[in-house]
Design an enzyme around this catalytic site. Structure first.
Site, mmCIF file in Angstrom:
data_model
loop_
_atom_site.group_PDB
_atom_site.id
_atom_site.type_symbol
_atom_site.label_atom_id
_atom_site.label_comp_id
_atom_site.label_asym_id
_atom_site.label_seq_id
_atom_site.Cartn_x
_atom_site.Cartn_y
_atom_site.Cartn_z
ATOM 1 N N HIS A 22 -3.390 26.907 6.991
ATOM 2 C CA HIS A 22 -4.843 26.713 7.536
ATOM 3 C C HIS A 22 -4.642 26.646 9.283
ATOM 4 O O HIS A 22 -5.864 26.475 9.621
ATOM 5 C CB HIS A 22 -5.436 25.506 6.979
ATOM 6 C CG HIS A 22 -5.484 25.856 5.513
ATOM 7 N ND1 HIS A 22 -6.305 26.894 4.785
ATOM 8 C CD2 HIS A 22 -4.539 25.127 4.424
ATOM 9 C CE1 HIS A 22 -6.109 26.711 3.534
ATOM 10 N NE2 HIS A 22 -5.146 25.856 3.043
ATOM 11 N N ARG A 33 7.949 -7.240 23.879
ATOM 12 C CA ARG A 33 6.378 -7.300 24.078
ATOM 13 C C ARG A 33 5.816 -6.272 25.124
ATOM 14 O O ARG A 33 4.734 -5.936 25.312
ATOM 15 C CB ARG A 33 5.818 -8.464 24.224
ATOM 16 C CG ARG A 33 6.104 -9.545 23.106
ATOM 17 C CD ARG A 33 5.626 -10.836 23.391
ATOM 18 N NE ARG A 33 4.100 -10.955 23.209
ATOM 19 C CZ ARG A 33 3.700 -11.116 22.039
ATOM 20 N NH1 ARG A 33 4.468 -11.436 21.132
ATOM 21 N NH2 ARG A 33 2.201 -11.154 22.149
ATOM 22 N N GLU A 65 8.396 9.028 19.125
ATOM 23 C CA GLU A 65 8.321 7.919 20.002
ATOM 24 C C GLU A 65 9.655 7.557 20.645
ATOM 25 O O GLU A 65 9.713 6.807 21.608
ATOM 26 C CB GLU A 65 7.774 6.301 19.158
ATOM 27 C CG GLU A 65 9.134 6.013 18.211
ATOM 28 C CD GLU A 65 8.428 4.884 17.446
ATOM 29 O OE1 GLU A 65 7.627 4.071 18.180
ATOM 30 O OE2 GLU A 65 8.435 4.623 16.218
HETATM 31 O O1 M6R Z 1 3.441 -4.995 14.108
HETATM 32 P P1 M6R Z 1 2.912 -3.831 13.428
HETATM 33 O O2 M6R Z 1 3.411 -3.500 12.049
HETATM 34 O O3 M6R Z 1 1.310 -4.267 13.410
HETATM 35 O O4 M6R Z 1 2.944 -2.475 14.260
HETATM 36 C C1 M6R Z 1 2.159 -1.780 14.043
HETATM 37 C C2 M6R Z 1 2.443 -0.480 14.996
HETATM 38 O O5 M6R Z 1 2.386 -0.711 16.417
HETATM 39 C C3 M6R Z 1 4.127 -0.116 14.782
HETATM 40 O O6 M6R Z 1 4.328 0.271 13.512
HETATM 41 C C4 M6R Z 1 4.512 1.112 15.678
HETATM 42 O O7 M6R Z 1 4.046 2.215 15.029
HETATM 43 C C5 M6R Z 1 6.006 1.278 15.751
HETATM 44 N N1 M6R Z 1 6.476 1.276 17.125
HETATM 45 C C6 M6R Z 1 6.324 2.463 15.040
HETATM 46 O O8 M6R Z 1 7.689 2.513 15.108
#
Ligand code: M6R
Length: 595
Positions: free
Chosen positions: A494, A27, A478
């Site tokens: 474009h 988290r 990422e």
């Molecule tokens: O828990 P969630 O699916 O709602 O999270 C959404 C995004 O934060 C999540 O998909 C993020 O883009 C990932 N780290 C991508 O790998």
């Protein structure tokens, strides 16, 4: 985003807190800390960096024999990652940890704490000073007084030297659960405490919980008592185990077929939808999500529109909630979220409900806020996903969208029955095809070796291929920190094609046989300007590029599920060769619970 843990009445608080922090490190992981109440005194230890750094610091501490305590793992919002900004924060006899953002912290400081010297740059510290300021002899009253003034999102866990037997928790727009077992426990995430408890309560917004050693009382912010019934939960005996893999991300890429199989098996033949999901043929569907989940929505739109002939809007949740969306009782809203706690997606769900829409969520965590607040939940069966970069949950979300698309087409009679039967059959086989796609890893390793030093890349595709390109681009950027962009292949000319020069890397996703010639032209356009193109394609669609990665043929609407596999692996191996912290990339967190 930030993980809170708390315990009371346990044999030894420190190991409980550390175990909880380790489980919730996904988290946020820029700093962590704990505070325990021992012999009438609160002792706090906190440290910039991972939980491991805190553990090391604790090895030097003595006298940490305590039965009550709180802990926190941080993803910085206000104030850079540092020892000072790490939680817990203390003022007078109070110490607290916080998840969320106190939006009016500056006004509160000005109004109530003009002369108070702060030690950190956090919004959080204001809350603990307010507790101290409003305290005379009753902690609960000071807490209620304080939280009534706070604006924004806050989950809090508080201990006070004058009340060594009580742990106080607050929830407002930030997740928090509490439970009873051998002692009482609080956490941002059920899985951090599920093995320790037999009774769980999900806190709702506007609630305060008072945890004694073996019981919990609940109050609203006006200190009226609330009676709550326990919530169902699954014991999560899952231990963070990488198996034979170097990283969770690789392990989870390999778990993708199983995640798909379990999700399909759970719903395809069970008629679960028929029983619970009563939706009249709508005028429009909305799909709302963030990040990779939003990318699955882009796939969902094409599948739904093809099968149901009903228009679909796909929106990023952070935009949807403030866009005065045109949703109503005849526009179901589908929210997609792995964690089920993403703040923007949760807010979008609430906005949709407020406007009278039926809500369906595709969620991986049963006990999450989004799952519990939507009208119908389709649970993906990916199991716990630890790596911040999503892979198997993404694969399971795609499967869930295919299932929903087929369900709606059947319910509204909008697609040919034979075609739907073919799709169902293909869906039951999908996990095998995805598994076969994993066979490309050795080739991917070679390509990664050649690409490891690039500083940018473009991902292009048409139709479903664009949705796959968007996800491929996000995945690579990422975890490897390489600048990546995704474009609809026809859009390059474009403007963006001016950035193509000798050696520029372009990854082309060829998901649609009928668009292969069009994509080939776009590939030729960038190659003739020096780009080095890596094409991902299925066996039956030949394409000419500098390198081609071929995946097995699958039903045309499911092509993203197989073609994403090489791109996930490519991102992984490039990041690995660059020495990146793959499972915990910089600046990110797995569960994004702030706006
Ligand atoms: O828990 P969630 O699916 O709602 O999270 C959404 C995004 O934060 C999540 O998909 C993020 O883009 C990932 N780290 C991508 O790998």
């Amino acid at each position: 985003m930030c993980g809170i843990i708390g315990c009371n009445g346990v044999e030894a608080a420190v190991p409980v807190l550390i175990n909880g922090l380790e489980r919730m490190e996904y988290r946020g992981y820029d700093s962590s800390g704990i505070a325990v109440l021992s012999q009438g005194k609160i002792i706090t230890e906190k440290k910039k960096g991972r939980v491991a750094a805190l553990v090391k610091r604790l090895e030097q501490s003595t006298n940490l024999d305590a039965q009550i305590g709180i802990g926190h793992t941080r993803w910085a919002t206000h104030g850079k990652p540092s020892d000072e900004n790490a939680h817990p924060h203390q003022s007078g006899k109070f110490t607290l940890v916080h998840n969320g953002i106190i939006e009016n912290h500056a006004e509160l400081k000005e109004q109530y704490l003009k002369l108070t010297k702060t030690k950190s740059d956090t919004d959080t510290e204001i809350a603990v000073h307010l507790l101290n300021r409003f305290y005379s002899d009753n902690c609960l009253e000071a807490i209620a007084h304080t939280v009534r003034l706070l604006k924004g999102s806050f989950a809090l866990a508080v201990i006070c030297e004058d009340e060594p037997d009580r742990l106080f928790c607050v929830r407002q727009a930030s997740p928090l659960v509490v439970g009873i077992g051998d002692g009482t426990f609080a956490a941002s995430d059920t899985s951090a405490i599920s093995e320790k408890i037999h009774t769980l309560y999900r806190m709702n917004d506007g609630e305060i919980a008072v945890l004694s050693k073996d019981s919990i009382e609940f109050f609203d912010f006006g200190l009226n008592k609330i009676t709550k019934t326990p919530d169902e939960f699954e014991k999560n005996s899952y231990t963070a185990d990488k198996g034979n893999c170097e990283h969770f991300m690789l392990k989870e890429i390999y778990e993708q077929p199983e995640a798909i199989r379990k999700t399909v098996d759970a719903y395809l033949n069970e008629n679960v939808f028929d029983l619970q999901l009563k939706i009249e043929k709508p005028e429009r569907f909305y799909i709302v999500a963030c990040g990779s989940a939003y990318h699955t929505g882009l796939v969902g739109r094409q599948v739904f529109e093809r099968l149901t002939k009903i228009p679909v809007s796909v929106e990023t949740a952070s935009e949807f909630r403030y866009s005065r969306p045109l949703v109503n009782g005849n526009t179901p809203v589908i929210i997609i979220s792995q964690s089920g706690e993403t703040a923007d997606s949760l807010a979008a769900l609430r906005e949709a409900k407020k406007r009278g829409a039926k809500t369906v969520s595709i969620v991986n965590v049963k006990e999450s806020s989004i799952a519990s607040e939507s009208d119908f939940v389709l649970l993906t069966k990916a199991g716990p996903e630890i790596a911040v970069a999503t892979t198997k949950a993404y694969g399971a979300q795609l499967a869930a969208l295919y299932l929903l698309g087929i369900y709606f087409a059947e319910a509204f009679g909008t697609a040919d029955k034979n075609e739907l039967e073919k799709m169902k059959k293909a869906l039951t086989e999908l996990h095998k095809t995805v598994s076969a796609a994993l066979g490309c890893e050795e080739l991917i390793k070679e390509i990664a070796q050649r690409l490891k030093d690039i500083d940018r890349a473009y991902f292009i595709g048409r139709g479903l291929g664009f949705a796959a390109a968007a996800e491929g681009s996000l995945k690579l950027k990422e975890i490897s920190y390489i600048h990546c962009e995704a474009y609809a292949a026809g859009e390059m000319k474009h403007g963006t094609i001016s950035l193509i020069e000798k050696g520029t890397t372009v990854v082309a996703m060829n998901t649609q046989k009928e668009l292969t010639h069009k994509l080939q032209s776009n590939i030729d356009e960038v190659r003739s300007r020096g780009a080095r193109v890596i094409a991902v394609t299925s066996a039956e669609s030949k394409i000419d590029a500098d390198e081609t990665i071929t995946v097995p043929e699958v039903h045309p609407l499911f092509a993203v599920s197989t073609q994403i596999v090489p791109v996930q692996l490519l991102s992984y191996h490039i990041a690995r060769l660059r020495g990146c912290d793959i499972d915990k990339p910089r600046n990110l967190a797995k569960s994004v619970t702030v706006e």
